[in-house]
Structures are given as C-alpha cells and as structure tokens.
Design an enzyme around this catalytic site. Structure first.
Site, PDB file in Angstrom:
ATOM      1  N   HIS A   1       0.748  -1.128  -0.051  1.00  0.00           N
ATOM      2  CA  HIS A   1      -0.013  -0.056  -0.023  1.00  0.00           C
ATOM      3  C   HIS A   1       0.944   1.376  -0.096  1.00  0.00           C
ATOM      4  CE1 HIS A   1      -3.346  -2.577   1.229  1.00  0.00           C
ATOM      5  NE2 HIS A   1      -4.172  -1.804   0.577  1.00  0.00           N
TER       6      HIS A   1
ATOM      7  N   LYS B   1      -0.725   5.009   4.544  1.00  0.00           N
ATOM      8  CA  LYS B   1      -1.683   3.972   5.319  1.00  0.00           C
ATOM      9  C   LYS B   1      -1.324   4.005   6.456  1.00  0.00           C
ATOM     10  CE  LYS B   1      -4.038  -0.268   4.812  1.00  0.00           C
ATOM     11  NZ  LYS B   1      -5.298   0.141   5.136  1.00  0.00           N
TER      12      LYS B   1
HETATM   13  N1  LIG Z   1     -12.448  -0.705   2.817  1.00  0.00           N
HETATM   14  C1  LIG Z   1     -12.070  -0.372   1.815  1.00  0.00           C
HETATM   15  O1  LIG Z   1     -12.422  -0.857   0.598  1.00  0.00           O
HETATM   16  C2  LIG Z   1     -10.972   0.576   1.876  1.00  0.00           C
HETATM   17  C3  LIG Z   1     -10.392   1.304   0.649  1.00  0.00           C
HETATM   18  C4  LIG Z   1      -9.457   2.421   1.073  1.00  0.00           C
HETATM   19  C5  LIG Z   1      -9.292   2.833   1.977  1.00  0.00           C
HETATM   20  N2  LIG Z   1      -9.732   2.175   3.278  1.00  0.00           N
HETATM   21  C6  LIG Z   1      -9.510   2.691   4.492  1.00  0.00           C
HETATM   22  O2  LIG Z   1     -10.605   3.982   4.652  1.00  0.00           O
HETATM   23  C7  LIG Z   1      -9.806   4.993   5.711  1.00  0.00           C
HETATM   24  C8  LIG Z   1      -9.472   6.221   4.841  1.00  0.00           C
HETATM   25  O3  LIG Z   1      -8.798   6.014   3.935  1.00  0.00           O
HETATM   26  P1  LIG Z   1      -8.407   7.605   3.007  1.00  0.00           P
HETATM   27  O4  LIG Z   1      -7.409   7.015   2.139  1.00  0.00           O
HETATM   28  O5  LIG Z   1      -9.499   8.289   2.311  1.00  0.00           O
HETATM   29  O6  LIG Z   1      -7.882   8.378   4.312  1.00  0.00           O
HETATM   30  P2  LIG Z   1      -7.417   9.888   4.252  1.00  0.00           P
HETATM   31  O7  LIG Z   1      -7.276  10.488   2.828  1.00  0.00           O
HETATM   32  O8  LIG Z   1      -6.509   9.981   5.181  1.00  0.00           O
HETATM   33  O9  LIG Z   1      -8.817  10.475   4.722  1.00  0.00           O
HETATM   34  C9  LIG Z   1      -9.120  10.275   6.214  1.00  0.00           C
HETATM   35  C10 LIG Z   1     -10.284  11.558   6.167  1.00  0.00           C
HETATM   36  O10 LIG Z   1     -10.763  11.425   7.610  1.00  0.00           O
HETATM   37  C11 LIG Z   1     -10.814  12.852   8.129  1.00  0.00           C
HETATM   38  N3  LIG Z   1     -11.112  12.935   9.562  1.00  0.00           N
HETATM   39  C12 LIG Z   1     -10.122  12.770  10.559  1.00  0.00           C
HETATM   40  N4  LIG Z   1     -10.729  12.852  11.824  1.00  0.00           N
HETATM   41  C13 LIG Z   1     -12.103  12.683  11.372  1.00  0.00           C
HETATM   42  C14 LIG Z   1     -13.123  12.064  12.189  1.00  0.00           C
HETATM   43  N5  LIG Z   1     -12.999  12.353  13.644  1.00  0.00           N
HETATM   44  N6  LIG Z   1     -14.427  11.960  11.747  1.00  0.00           N
HETATM   45  C15 LIG Z   1     -14.548  11.995  10.449  1.00  0.00           C
HETATM   46  N7  LIG Z   1     -13.436  12.093   9.451  1.00  0.00           N
HETATM   47  C16 LIG Z   1     -12.185  12.548  10.224  1.00  0.00           C
HETATM   48  C17 LIG Z   1      -9.840  13.396   7.677  1.00  0.00           C
HETATM   49  O11 LIG Z   1      -9.869  14.754   7.754  1.00  0.00           O
HETATM   50  P3  LIG Z   1      -8.551  15.840   7.413  1.00  0.00           P
HETATM   51  O12 LIG Z   1      -8.350  15.811   6.068  1.00  0.00           O
HETATM   52  O13 LIG Z   1      -9.175  16.961   8.127  1.00  0.00           O
HETATM   53  O14 LIG Z   1      -7.400  15.258   8.379  1.00  0.00           O
HETATM   54  C18 LIG Z   1      -9.742  13.052   6.073  1.00  0.00           C
HETATM   55  O15 LIG Z   1     -10.442  13.859   5.230  1.00  0.00           O
HETATM   56  C19 LIG Z   1      -8.375   4.219   6.104  1.00  0.00           C
HETATM   57  O16 LIG Z   1      -8.709   3.377   7.067  1.00  0.00           O
HETATM   58  C20 LIG Z   1      -8.118   3.070   4.824  1.00  0.00           C
HETATM   59  O17 LIG Z   1      -7.440   1.993   5.283  1.00  0.00           O
HETATM   60  C21 LIG Z   1     -10.660   1.381   3.084  1.00  0.00           C
END
Ligand SMILES: NC(=O)c1ccc[n+]([C@@H]2O[C@H](COP(=O)([O-])OP(=O)(O)OC[C@H]3O[C@@H](n4cnc5c(N)ncnc54)[C@H](OP(=O)(O)O)[C@@H]3O)[C@@H](O)[C@H]2O)c1
Length: 238
Positions: A134, A138
C-alpha cells in the site's frame, strides 16, 4: 439518496464524485475540522459512508446509531471494537455494513483464495504466504484486506492456526508481509511455494475508484434493507 461522508479524504472525495454522477446528494461532509459533529446533524440523511481514520471510526458509527442512520464503514484498523459495535447495533435495531475491501474484484479474489486454500491444504510441500503493498500514508499494517485473506486461509488450510506480520518459520503461523511503496492504491498476493514451482494469485487495484464504486453500491443496497449487520457478500449475493 442524501449521503453523509464521515471522512472526506482520498476515499470520501472519490465517493462524492461517483455519488453526484449517479444523482445522489451529499448532505454532510466530516473532516478533522468538524469531527465533533453531533448526531442531530445527521437528520435527513439516508445513509452515512464512513472512511475516516481507525481512531475515529467507532465514535462515528455510534453517532449514526444514535441518529438511526444506516452506516457503511470502510475504515480499517478498528476491529478490536467490533464485538462492542455489533452488540450495540443488534440491541438498538440499527443497520451496519462493514468491509475490509469494497472492490468487487477483491471480493471475487476472496472467493478464489478460500477455494485455493482448501485445495492446497492437501499438498503440505507448498508453503503459503500473504503479501500486501500500500501507499506510504496508510496508517494500519497489515491491511484489513490482508487480514481477511489470512483469516480465509486459516479457516480452510489445515496447517495454519494464526497469522503474524513478519516472516516466520513456524509451521502453524501464516506470514503476512506488509510493504509500503509511494502511491500504490492496494496490491494483495497469496503465494504457494514448493521446491519445484510456485502458484500465485494476485489482485492489483489500479485506482481507488473500485473501492468507491463498491462502497456506494453497498450504501444503495443498505438504504433498502432492514436492520442488521451486513458485508459485501450480502451486497454481491455470494
Ligand atoms: N474498505 C475499503 O475498501 C477501503 C479502501 C480504501 C481505504 N480504506 C480505509 O479507509 C480509511 C480512509 O482512507 P483514506 O485513504 O480516505 O484516508 P485519508 O485520505 O487520510 O482521509 C481520512 C479523512 O478522515 C478525516 N477525519 C479525521 N478525523 C475525522 C473524524 N473524527 N471524523 C471523520 N473524519 C475524520 C480526515 O480529515 P482531515 O483531512 O481534516 O485530516 C480525512 O478527510 C482508512 O482506514 C483506509 O485504510 C478502506
């Protein structure tokens, strides 16, 4: 549908693009700036989609339960609280769908992995190893998808009893090797190796749109279903 995006990072933005192109509305977006949102802000929301950070997923899910809003959870790395969340969900007649991976291709890969592990269990000359690669931002390792793949092997391969996140010579342990490389969206492989040959199954995500499409499909499905706890196998009718 009127959708709340709990987490508006890489995944939230990808989901928004697809949701709008399909005629849905985004009624609430949550980032670290408004992380303290109240359940009352979910009024009028048909379904919430949670892709935030492992440490915030549990409180976001609880807020959805409080507001009576079905929630699709893509965030990984919070599963030590799964029993607690499932208990609350059932006790309060709420609706939850979570998956370590929403990509349809990965869910097909899960089926193949399960069947291959069962088949390979009869051939002890093959060692087995899981690898996940990844992007460097991550937060959790191994990936939730890597853990799902390992658990499917453990359930179906008679020599493996547990997984470890490093190389191992212990026969009962299954190694999950985690690699972090630049901007890789997600690559998962399972290797069966013998002294004379090697079998490999591999899923490579080319972008995040497979996860986002699957999460939206799950949200559309969940909004039409009854209270309960679901996974992608229900959405895809596996
Ligand atoms: N299941 C699946 O198919 C799949 C696929 C891809 C990713 N994922 C998982 O999904 C998660 C997010 O991935 P990502 O790549 O989108 O991460 P990311 O780009 O880091 O985005 C995370 C988001 O969450 C926000 N955040 C921070 N604190 C929060 C809170 N208390 N409540 C709600 N939102 C909050 C962040 O805000 P700021 O920008 O202001 O910090 C940011 O907008 C990870 O755990 C990843 O492993 C899962």
């Amino acid at each position: 549908m009127n959708i709340a995006l709990l987490g508006y990072g890489k995944m939230g933005k990808e989901i928004e693009k697809i949701a709008i192109s399909k005629g849905h509305k985004i009624g609430l977006k949550v980032t670290s700036d408004n992380a303290e949102f109240s359940p009352a802000e979910l009024l009028g929301i048909d379904v919430a989609i949670e892709f935030s950070r492992p440490e915030f997923a549990v409180s976001n899910i609880k807020k959805c339960f409080e507001a009576n809003v079905p929630v699709v959870v893509g965030t990984t790395g919070w599963y030590e609280y799964l029993d607690e969340i499932e208990t609350i969900c059932v006790a309060r007649n709420q609706t939850l769908l979570y998956a370590t991976n929403f990509s349809i291709g990965v869910n097909l890969f899960f089926k193949l992995n399960t069947q291959l592990a069962d088949l390979m269990s009869k051939y002890p000359e093959y060692s087995v190893e899981v690898e996940e690669i990844h992007h460097t931002q991550k937060l959790d390792a191994p990936s939730g998808t890597g853990i799902s793949i390992a658990e499917q092997i453990i359930e179906n391969h008679k020599t493996k009893e547990s997984w470890v996140n490093n190389e191992t010579n212990q026969e009962k342990e299954l190694a999950i090797i985690s690699k972090r490389i630049d901007s890789v969206p997600g690559t998962h492989s399972v290797y069966y190796r013998s002294p004379i040959d090697e079998i490999e199954i591999k899923h490579t995500a080319h972008s995040r749109s497979g996860f986002a499409n699957g999460a939206l499909l799950a949200a559309e499905w969940l909004a039409k279903n009854k209270d309960g706890i679901y996974g992608m196998q229900d959405v895809l009718s596996f």
